[in-house]
Design a protein around this motif. Sequence first.
Motif, PDB file in Angstrom:
ATOM      1  N   ARG A  24       0.805  -5.030   2.811  1.00 35.66           N
ATOM      2  CA  ARG A  24       0.663  -6.473   2.628  1.00 35.66           C
ATOM      3  C   ARG A  24       1.555  -6.991   1.499  1.00 35.66           C
ATOM      4  NH1 ARG A  24      -4.896  -5.264   3.745  1.00 35.66           N
ATOM      5  NH2 ARG A  24      -5.562  -6.289   5.673  1.00 35.66           N
ATOM      6  N   ARG A  25       1.545  -6.283   0.371  1.00 35.03           N
ATOM      7  CA  ARG A  25       2.181  -6.792  -0.838  1.00 35.03           C
ATOM      8  C   ARG A  25       3.570  -6.213  -1.062  1.00 35.03           C
ATOM      9  NH1 ARG A  25      -0.915 -11.137  -1.436  1.00 35.03           N
ATOM     10  NH2 ARG A  25      -3.129 -10.592  -1.559  1.00 35.03           N
ATOM     11  N   VAL A  26       4.461  -7.035  -1.552  1.00 32.95           N
ATOM     12  CA  VAL A  26       5.808  -6.582  -1.911  1.00 32.95           C
ATOM     13  C   VAL A  26       5.747  -5.558  -3.042  1.00 32.95           C
ATOM     14  CG1 VAL A  26       8.003  -7.312  -2.908  1.00 32.95           C
ATOM     15  CG2 VAL A  26       6.951  -8.682  -1.115  1.00 32.95           C
ATOM     16  N   ARG A  27       4.799  -5.758  -3.962  1.00 25.60           N
ATOM     17  CA  ARG A  27       4.734  -4.882  -5.134  1.00 25.60           C
ATOM     18  C   ARG A  27       4.375  -3.436  -4.781  1.00 25.60           C
ATOM     19  NH1 ARG A  27       0.093  -8.247  -5.973  1.00 25.60           N
ATOM     20  NH2 ARG A  27      -1.857  -7.151  -5.498  1.00 25.60           N
ATOM     21  N   ASN A  28       3.833  -3.192  -3.571  1.00 30.54           N
ATOM     22  CA  ASN A  28       3.476  -1.826  -3.168  1.00 30.54           C
ATOM     23  C   ASN A  28       4.666  -1.036  -2.640  1.00 30.54           C
ATOM     24  OD1 ASN A  28       0.822  -2.433  -3.768  1.00 30.54           O
ATOM     25  ND2 ASN A  28       0.326  -3.028  -1.669  1.00 30.54           N
ATOM     26  N   ALA A  29       5.755  -1.716  -2.328  1.00 29.14           N
ATOM     27  CA  ALA A  29       6.869  -1.078  -1.618  1.00 29.14           C
ATOM     28  C   ALA A  29       7.469   0.074  -2.409  1.00 29.14           C
ATOM     29  CB  ALA A  29       7.944  -2.118  -1.298  1.00 29.14           C
ATOM     30  N   ARG A  30       7.710  -0.151  -3.687  1.00 29.94           N
ATOM     31  CA  ARG A  30       8.359   0.874  -4.502  1.00 29.94           C
ATOM     32  C   ARG A  30       7.532   2.156  -4.548  1.00 29.94           C
ATOM     33  NH1 ARG A  30       9.908  -0.087 -10.857  1.00 29.94           N
ATOM     34  NH2 ARG A  30      10.786   1.961 -11.298  1.00 29.94           N
ATOM     35  N   HIS A  31       6.220   2.009  -4.737  1.00 31.22           N
ATOM     36  CA  HIS A  31       5.328   3.174  -4.805  1.00 31.22           C
ATOM     37  C   HIS A  31       5.325   3.942  -3.480  1.00 31.22           C
ATOM     38  CE1 HIS A  31       1.976   5.748  -5.658  1.00 31.22           C
ATOM     39  NE2 HIS A  31       1.211   5.171  -4.748  1.00 31.22           N
TER      40      HIS A  31
END
Length: 660
Positions: free
Chosen positions: A506-513
Amino acid sequence: MDLLLASVSILTLTIALLYIGQRLRIPSIVSFLIIGMLVGPYGFGLITNQNAIDTFGNIGILLLLFTIGLEFSFQKLLRSWRTVIIGGIVQVCTTIVAITLISAYFGMLSNEALIFGFIVSLSSTAIVMKILQEKGEVDTLHGRTLLGILIFQDLAIIPMILIAPLLVGSGGPDLNALPLQAGKVALIILIIIIMARWVIPAFLFRVAQEKNRELFLLTLAGICIIIAWLISEAGLSFTLGAFIAGLIIGESDYNIDALGHIIPFRDVFASIFFLSIGMLLNTRTVFVNFYYVAMIVVIIIAVKILTGVTAAAILGMPARICVFTGLALCQIGEFSFVLAKNGLDTALIPEGVYQVFLAGAIITMALTPFAMNASPWAVDLMYRIAPGLISRGREEPEAEREEKLSDHIIIAGYGITGKSVARAATIAGIPYMVIELNPEIIRQERSTFRPHFMFGDAVQAEILEHAGIRRARTLVIAVSEDEAVPRIIHTARQLAPDLHILARTRRVRNARHLLELGADEIISEEFEAALEIFSRALRKYQLPDEEIGYIIKRVKELGTTLFTKRADGEAQLEDPKIVFHNRHVHTFRIEPGSRAEGKTIRELELPTRFGIAEVGIRSKGKTTREIQPTRTLQAGEVLITFVTDETAGDLAPLFAKKKQ
C-alpha cells in the motif's frame, strides 16, 4: 536436579551433540539416541521420570504418522493393497518363523521363542518414515513399499496381543465377548467413515473461514487425537489411527496448510521420542554382556534383511528396491517394546534376557540410518559380484507420479489483483498456481479448467514448496495483509534465489524495505493512485494526451529508483523522501535582461553545475520536452525542471532580471 537446570543442561548437550553429529554427518536419529543414553537414568540421571518422556514420545509418533497420512492419499493406499497384504504377510510371517526357530535352537521354550518372533517381526515406523521424509522419498516406489509393509505390521499387532496371553497360560481372550468386540470395531469404523465423508470436511471449511491460525491448528490436533483414540479403542494401534486421520484430512483442500502447521511440532515431539528410546538403554548391560548383545544384533539385522528382501522380491520389485527394503526394516519397532514389557511382566521373559534384548534392539535402531544410506553401495556390490545372476530388474515405475508445474507463476492472494494476473496468464498460455486463505474462493474458483488452487498461507515454506516455488519463474504477491508481504518475500527468496518476485504494497515507504528483503519489483498502490489522480487533474486543463502521457512516463521513470532492483541485483537505496518529498517540478520564467537570456543550456552549465539531466521549455503555449544543449534561451520562455527546493533557489538568480 532442579527442572529448569535439567532442561538447560539437556538443551545445551543436545545442541552440542547435534552440531557435532551434523559436522560428522551422523544422522540426527542416532544423535538423539545417544543424548537419551547420556541424560537418562543410566547416564547422568538428568531425567528420571520416564513416564513423562514416554508420553511426549508417543505424541511425536502420533504427529509423525499424521503428517505421513497428510502427504499420502486413499487412492495411493488402495493402489498399494498388494504391498500391504502380500508383502506384509510374507515379511512378518517369515520373520516370526525364522526367529522362533533360531530361539528354539538356542534352548528357549517354544512359547518364549514364539513371543520373540512376534517382537522381532515388527519394525520402527517412526524411524523408517522419518528418514524417508527427510530424504523426500515417502511417495516413491520404495517409500510406498515400506509404508505398505509397516501398515501391515501395525495391523498384525492385534492378533499378537490376542495370542500373547495364551503363551503364558492366562486363558487367552474371552471368546464369548468376541461378537461384542467385533460389533464395537464395526461401529467405530462406521463413525470414522461418516466423519471422513461428511463431518470433517464441512467442519474444517467452517473453521478455515474464520482465518484464525490458532483455531485451525487446535482443530487439526483435535481431529488427529480423536481418530487415533477411536482406532485404539477398536483394538488397533494409535499410530495407525493417526495415519488414518492424516489420510482423511489429506483428501481435503486443507492438507498442505495442515502440514505446514504440524511439522514444527512433529519434529520436536519426534525428537523427544528418540530421546526416550535412548533412555531405556543401560550401557552397563552392553559392556557386561557384549557377546550376547552383539549376537542378538547380528541375528536381528541378518534375519530382517533377508525377510525384507524376500517380501519385496515376491512383490516383483527390482533388486534395488528389494535391498533397500531389507536394509530399512532391519531394526526393532517401537511397539516391540510393548510386547517385550508384557513378556517381562508375565515372567515369560527373564529380566536379564530383557535387558540384553533391549540393548540389541536400540542398537539396531541406531544402525538403521547408516543401513539405509548404504543401500546404493550394497546394490552396486551385488551387481559386481554376480552380474549375470542378479538382474537389475525393471526400473521404478513413475508413470503414476503427478505431473508438476514448471516455469509457472505463483499468485499469492486471489483478490482483484490476483484474478487479473490469472486472467492475463490464461490468455498468454502461462501456467499458474494460486495460493489463497479464503476457502470459499477455493471452492468457487477451482474447476477442471482451473485446477491449480491451493488453500494455505504463503508465509509458510511448506505451502510455497508444494506450489513448486523452486520450479516457478515468477511469484506475484497480491495478499491484502501488508504485514504478511515481507515474510512471504523473505521465505520465497530463501527457497528460490533466482525467482523473480513482484509484490504489491500500500505505502511507498515500504518499498525500500521489501527490495532489501529480496523482492525484484514493488507495485505501490499509493504511487499508482497518485499517478491516476495526477493524470485526471491534468486533463481538466485540456493538455494534449501526448503531453499528459509524457509527464506520467517521466514520473514513473523517477519512481523506478524506488520500486525495482538495480541490474546488479542490489536494492535501490534512494530514499522516497528524496525522490518525491524534496524534489518538485519548478518553472523559471526567463526575464528580459537576465543572465540566462541568449545563453544556451550548456553555457549555463545546468548539467555539470546543477546536476540537471533534462529540462523542458514552454514557449508560445507549446511545451518542448527534448532540448538540445545548444538551444538558446529567449526572454519570455519558461524553463521546466524537476529539482529540490535548494537547487531551485540556486537556479532562480539566473533567470531573474539583473538588478541595476
